[in-house]
Design an enzyme around this catalytic site. Structure first.
Site, PDB file in Angstrom:
ATOM      1  N   ARG A 198      37.529 -14.736   4.940  1.00 36.84           N
ATOM      2  CA  ARG A 198      37.601 -16.055   5.087  1.00 36.84           C
ATOM      3  C   ARG A 198      36.980 -16.596   6.307  1.00 36.84           C
ATOM      4  NH1 ARG A 198      41.435 -19.623   4.235  1.00 36.84           N
ATOM      5  NH2 ARG A 198      40.196 -20.747   5.772  1.00 36.84           N
ATOM      6  N   TYR A 224      53.013 -35.058   0.367  1.00 32.95           N
ATOM      7  CA  TYR A 224      51.688 -34.820   1.036  1.00 32.95           C
ATOM      8  C   TYR A 224      50.795 -36.086   0.859  1.00 32.95           C
ATOM      9  CZ  TYR A 224      52.568 -29.851   1.861  1.00 32.95           C
ATOM     10  OH  TYR A 224      53.031 -28.808   2.283  1.00 32.95           O
ATOM     11  N   ARG A 282      52.374 -16.055  -1.681  1.00 26.96           N
ATOM     12  CA  ARG A 282      51.596 -16.045  -0.580  1.00 26.96           C
ATOM     13  C   ARG A 282      51.313 -14.323  -0.434  1.00 26.96           C
ATOM     14  NH1 ARG A 282      51.437 -20.599   2.927  1.00 26.96           N
ATOM     15  NH2 ARG A 282      51.591 -22.246   1.378  1.00 26.96           N
TER      16      ARG A 282
HETATM   17  O1  CP3 Z   1      49.256 -15.899  -2.613  1.00 26.41           O
HETATM   18  C1  CP3 Z   1      49.570 -17.261  -3.216  1.00 26.41           C
HETATM   19  O2  CP3 Z   1      50.754 -17.724  -3.177  1.00 26.41           O
HETATM   20  C2  CP3 Z   1      48.612 -18.009  -3.806  1.00 26.41           C
HETATM   21  C3  CP3 Z   1      47.992 -18.896  -2.966  1.00 26.41           C
HETATM   22  C4  CP3 Z   1      48.731 -20.243  -2.631  1.00 26.41           C
HETATM   23  C5  CP3 Z   1      48.296 -21.085  -1.147  1.00 26.41           C
HETATM   24  N1  CP3 Z   1      48.995 -22.138  -1.212  1.00 26.41           N
HETATM   25  C6  CP3 Z   1      47.104 -20.348  -0.393  1.00 26.41           C
HETATM   26  C7  CP3 Z   1      47.074 -21.288   0.715  1.00 26.41           C
HETATM   27  C8  CP3 Z   1      49.588 -20.958  -3.144  1.00 26.41           C
HETATM   28  C9  CP3 Z   1      50.502 -20.605  -4.413  1.00 26.41           C
HETATM   29  C10 CP3 Z   1      49.958 -22.009  -2.381  1.00 26.41           C
HETATM   30  C11 CP3 Z   1      50.753 -23.152  -2.739  1.00 26.41           C
HETATM   31  C12 CP3 Z   1      51.182 -24.219  -1.562  1.00 26.41           C
HETATM   32  N2  CP3 Z   1      50.516 -24.725  -0.707  1.00 26.41           N
HETATM   33  C13 CP3 Z   1      52.443 -24.689  -1.584  1.00 26.41           C
HETATM   34  C14 CP3 Z   1      53.611 -24.268  -2.286  1.00 26.41           C
HETATM   35  C15 CP3 Z   1      54.130 -22.798  -2.037  1.00 26.41           C
HETATM   36  C16 CP3 Z   1      55.060 -22.749  -0.517  1.00 26.41           C
HETATM   37  O3  CP3 Z   1      54.663 -22.184   0.402  1.00 26.41           O
HETATM   38  O4  CP3 Z   1      56.013 -23.630  -0.456  1.00 26.41           O
HETATM   39  C17 CP3 Z   1      52.614 -25.511  -0.477  1.00 26.41           C
HETATM   40  C18 CP3 Z   1      53.799 -26.350   0.122  1.00 26.41           C
HETATM   41  C19 CP3 Z   1      51.259 -25.648  -0.095  1.00 26.41           C
HETATM   42  C20 CP3 Z   1      50.665 -26.613   1.150  1.00 26.41           C
HETATM   43  C21 CP3 Z   1      50.061 -25.695   2.357  1.00 26.41           C
HETATM   44  N3  CP3 Z   1      48.978 -25.219   2.130  1.00 26.41           N
HETATM   45  C22 CP3 Z   1      50.709 -25.232   3.517  1.00 26.41           C
HETATM   46  C23 CP3 Z   1      52.210 -25.546   3.706  1.00 26.41           C
HETATM   47  C24 CP3 Z   1      49.912 -24.550   3.921  1.00 26.41           C
HETATM   48  C25 CP3 Z   1      49.861 -23.728   5.119  1.00 26.41           C
HETATM   49  C26 CP3 Z   1      49.594 -24.509   6.420  1.00 26.41           C
HETATM   50  C27 CP3 Z   1      49.226 -23.330   7.715  1.00 26.41           C
HETATM   51  O5  CP3 Z   1      48.186 -23.134   7.992  1.00 26.41           O
HETATM   52  O6  CP3 Z   1      50.372 -23.123   8.144  1.00 26.41           O
HETATM   53  C28 CP3 Z   1      48.518 -24.605   3.080  1.00 26.41           C
HETATM   54  C29 CP3 Z   1      47.430 -23.769   3.500  1.00 26.41           C
HETATM   55  C30 CP3 Z   1      47.332 -22.533   2.692  1.00 26.41           C
HETATM   56  N4  CP3 Z   1      47.409 -22.496   1.468  1.00 26.41           N
HETATM   57  C31 CP3 Z   1      46.949 -21.361   3.263  1.00 26.41           C
HETATM   58  C32 CP3 Z   1      46.601 -20.311   2.129  1.00 26.41           C
HETATM   59  C33 CP3 Z   1      46.368 -18.814   2.048  1.00 26.41           C
HETATM   60  C34 CP3 Z   1      46.466 -20.913   4.575  1.00 26.41           C
HETATM   61  C35 CP3 Z   1      45.205 -21.441   4.784  1.00 26.41           C
HETATM   62  C36 CP3 Z   1      44.544 -20.405   5.478  1.00 26.41           C
HETATM   63  O7  CP3 Z   1      44.346 -19.243   5.034  1.00 26.41           O
HETATM   64  O8  CP3 Z   1      43.339 -20.857   6.359  1.00 26.41           O
END
Ligand code: CP3
Length: 340
Positions: A40, A151, A27
């Site tokens: 964004r 999910y 992240r």
């Molecule tokens: O920088 C990086 O690591 C690359 C981008 C990345 C994202 N998601 C972007 C994202 C990666 C590698 C992921 C993987 C991901 N997504 C995982 C595995 C990694 C982990 O954190 O354990 C999981 C469980 C997810 C599912 C998911 N997607 C979650 C739990 C969330 C967060 C929800 C929230 O808003 O709190 C997302 C959304 C997400 N994925 C965001 C980003 C940048 C936030 C959305 C936004 O910025 O509007």
């Protein structure tokens, strides 16, 4: 350094000598960066992931700002499901939400397998990124079958993964069909990323820590191992990461990856003997980046020292960068690790 192959990140994954401990952060792109929030504005998460120009820009942002040793492709673990047609969205502040949760064999059969044609925007984004990144390697990724299944079965984020585990215990035929389906999609998605130019891949099994070792070994490991085996011949290192996996590390290592990611709860020194002849990645508690700089760097030093006893060590946080992280502090951490 002329190609990603010669850089510290890939050398460390292969257990070769490095001139500094390589570092990147899960992240590292995202809500902790003002430049991310700016690009964004008014664009949905999934929409962003399908726009190659935006993906290229967002992936490069932390590389520019921090000088990390690797970029991670900006996408999400549920993106390939969206690409094959599963009705889902990523809701701000919530996470992935699935319109019709998977319950039956028919539900599983209705999910198409992934072909490169489903994710042409991924191929386009990676080609453009690799050209821009030059010697900095790009890490591709996919979700592991258990975490993605959670999910799909729960319909959204879950703390206890109760419906998911109920399916695992009570409907093993549906469970195996579902995890097999996801394994195929994740493997195909990883292959697309490597063929487009990614230098490494990471399999995220974020929620595997919800399982006992026996359940993991019986019901989950074979499917994760299948994903890792499907990309074994592509010549790129495979990283396998989960959260809360202290009791699962030997099994996760046995699933076949080249590098085992360690979450922040397990001391790196105790993880190293558990993963066999493999490199490790990790594992500073992400909240330490919110601590005073000297506290953060002294804990980072302990982790780097422990990492020197491993076959190879890639420094990372023990889970993702927290949204409230100060980018300047993460920059100081990066400089500290690379100069230690
Ligand atoms: O920088 C990086 O690591 C690359 C981008 C990345 C994202 N998601 C972007 C994202 C990666 C590698 C992921 C993987 C991901 N997504 C995982 C595995 C990694 C982990 O954190 O354990 C999981 C469980 C997810 C599912 C998911 N997607 C979650 C739990 C969330 C967060 C929800 C929230 O808003 O709190 C997302 C959304 C997400 N994925 C965001 C980003 C940048 C936030 C959305 C936004 O910025 O509007």
């Amino acid at each position: 350094m002329t190609s990603p192959r010669d850089g510290a990140f890939l050398r460390a994954t292969r257990g070769e000598a490095v001139d500094h401990t390589p570092v990147w952060y899960m992240r590292q792109a995202g809500r902790s960066l003002p430049e991310y929030l700016k690009v964004r504005e008014g664009v949905g998460m999934l929409e962003s992931c399908m726009n190659p120009d935006l993906v290229t820009e967002i992936t490069l942002q932390p590389v520019r700002r921090y000088g990390v040793d690797a970029a991670i492709f900006f996408s999400d673990i549920v993106l390939p499901l969206k690409a094959v047609g599963v009705d889902l969205d990523i809701v701000p502040g919530v996470g992935p939400v699935v319109a019709r949760p998977v319950r039956t064999l028919e539900d599983v059969a209705a999910i198409p397998d992934l072909t490169p044609g489903h994710v042409r925007f991924t191929t386009a984004a990676i080609r453009s990124l690799v050209a821009e990144l030059g010697p900095t390697p790009l890490i591709g990724f996919a979700g592991a079958p258990f975490t993605v299944a959670s999910y799909l079965v729960e319909g959204g984020p879950s703390k206890d993964h109760a419906l998911t585990k109920a399916m695992m215990y009570g409907a093993p035929d549906v469970w195996d069909a579902l995890l097999g389906k996801i394994a195929g999609i994740s493997a195909a998605y990883l292959r697309v990323q490597v063929e487009a130019g990614a230098s490494a891949v990471q399999l995220f099994d974020s929620w595997a820590g919800a399982l006992t070792p026996d359940d993991y070994r019986r019901s989950v490991l074979p499917h994760s191992a299948a994903v890792l085996a499907a990309v074994a011949g592509l010549g790129v290192p495979r990283i396998h990461f989960g959260v809360g996996t202290g009791s699962l590390l030997p099994l996760m290592a046995g699933a076949g990856a080249d590098v085992v990611g360690v979450d922040w709860r397990t001391p790196l020194a105790s993880a190293i003997p558990l993963v066999g002849d493999r490199a490790v990645q990790g594992n500073l508690d992400p909240t330490l980046v919110l601590a005073p700089t000297e506290v953060m760097t002294s804990r980072a030093a302990e982790i780097i020292d422990a990492g020197r006893t491993a076959k190879g060590h890639v420094f990372n946080l023990g889970h993702g960068v927290l949204p409230s992280t100060d980018p300047d502090q993460l920059k100081r951490l990066t400089e500290f690790v690379q100069g230690y």
